[in-house]
Design an enzyme around this catalytic site. Sequence first.
Site, mmCIF file in Angstrom:
data_model
loop_
_atom_site.group_PDB
_atom_site.id
_atom_site.type_symbol
_atom_site.label_atom_id
_atom_site.label_comp_id
_atom_site.label_asym_id
_atom_site.label_seq_id
_atom_site.Cartn_x
_atom_site.Cartn_y
_atom_site.Cartn_z
ATOM 1 C CB THR A 64 -10.804 -10.347 -32.457
ATOM 2 O OG1 THR A 64 -11.879 -9.399 -32.361
ATOM 3 C CG2 THR A 64 -11.147 -11.425 -33.470
ATOM 4 C CG ASP B 97 -21.971 -0.822 -15.635
ATOM 5 O OD1 ASP B 97 -22.820 -0.907 -16.536
ATOM 6 O OD2 ASP B 97 -21.194 -1.742 -15.333
ATOM 7 C CG ASP C 57 -18.561 0.242 -17.053
ATOM 8 O OD1 ASP C 57 -19.195 1.204 -17.545
ATOM 9 O OD2 ASP C 57 -18.368 -0.823 -17.663
ATOM 10 N NE ARG D 23 -12.646 -4.623 -25.295
ATOM 11 C CZ ARG D 23 -11.590 -4.382 -24.506
ATOM 12 N NH1 ARG D 23 -10.887 -5.370 -24.030
ATOM 13 N NH2 ARG D 23 -11.256 -3.163 -24.207
#
Length: 365
Positions: A264, A359, A356, A260
């Site tokens: 933006t 993770d 997550d 990502r």
Amino acid sequence: MRIALGSDHAGYFLKKCIEEFLEGTSFSVGDFGAKNADKSYDYPDAAFSVGEKVASGEFDLGILICGTGIGMVMAANKIPGVRAAFAYDEDTARLARRHNNANVLAMGGRKTDCEMGIKIVREWISGEFEGGRHFIRTEKIRAYENSHSSSASRNGSSRLVTFDHPLIQHKLGMIRDRNTSVKVFRELVQEIAGLMVYEATRNLPLEPVEVETPITKTTAFSLSGKKVAIVPILRAGLGMVDGILQLIPNAKVGHIGLYRDPDTLEPVEYYCKLPGDIGERDIIIVDPMLATGGSAAAAIDLVKRKGAIKISLLCLIAAPEGVSRIHEKHPDVDIFAAALDSHLNDHGYIVPGLGDAGDRLFGTR
Ligand code: RB5
């Protein structure tokens, strides 16, 4: 946030009044059902149309208005995933959201005037589900609903398929638990992906083949022509691949890496290696969490640019926001999700979710 508004003839004027009120808010509105108050319109048609749009994630919330509100709430609650509540004052509106997590609000156009209607809607849209003991209760409703439907159900007419099978839900409960170890989490993710693949491959074409059993010759079936490619989105998607390969050992595996952009917030490709004959394969893109849908939409864009035609997305947990994004950007793609959760929090995590997934799979928490 999108709200689907629907009414029959008797609820038409209140619907128009609520529509006008919502146009002055940040909500975007879709108008369904009766187009005027003069011609009789059957309330179940509006209830099913709005209810399906909410259950599929195309709209976040729905408001249904008939003469009393009673018929709407009865009809809308037939749709799996809809929690429709009837409200007649600000208190019932507030509790419908805070205690019952109602995703559809029903009102009576012949019982509630415009001023009260607006107060009810304002109260309902601004509230938040309190969870806790109320979650246990709404979960009981959901569990009952699930136990009376098939193990995989298409949400309305949409391209979202969710899974109610007890084995999948049991394992999903375990991976949601923050205390589940990395080892067990990893094993369970593979197992769930394997179980889900049954449904995701339901439409693979078969062709008859002649075989000789120890007893006699017979006609059996074999997967025809089309082959499968599994495409995990790095890195969490990797955690689902082996579970799928156990069932489709000849599938090819492509990989897509996206990060990502911190400025933006848009996904940017950093790795892409796909099978050469991708246009001839059924593509199953895998990623455990469908949150905003940004990475999944970008991955689908990418495989389409490389020639893929038949694409599905397989995830463990989806948020309505992600489902809507995929429906909007890629309406030709089927989404298979073991569960459709409530919403995204301010950090973009699915609620209740499991945290997550990358993770937890790789122990990098
Ligand atoms: C229509 O006359 C009326 O029956 C309907 O709007 C609704 O009140 C049904 O529950």
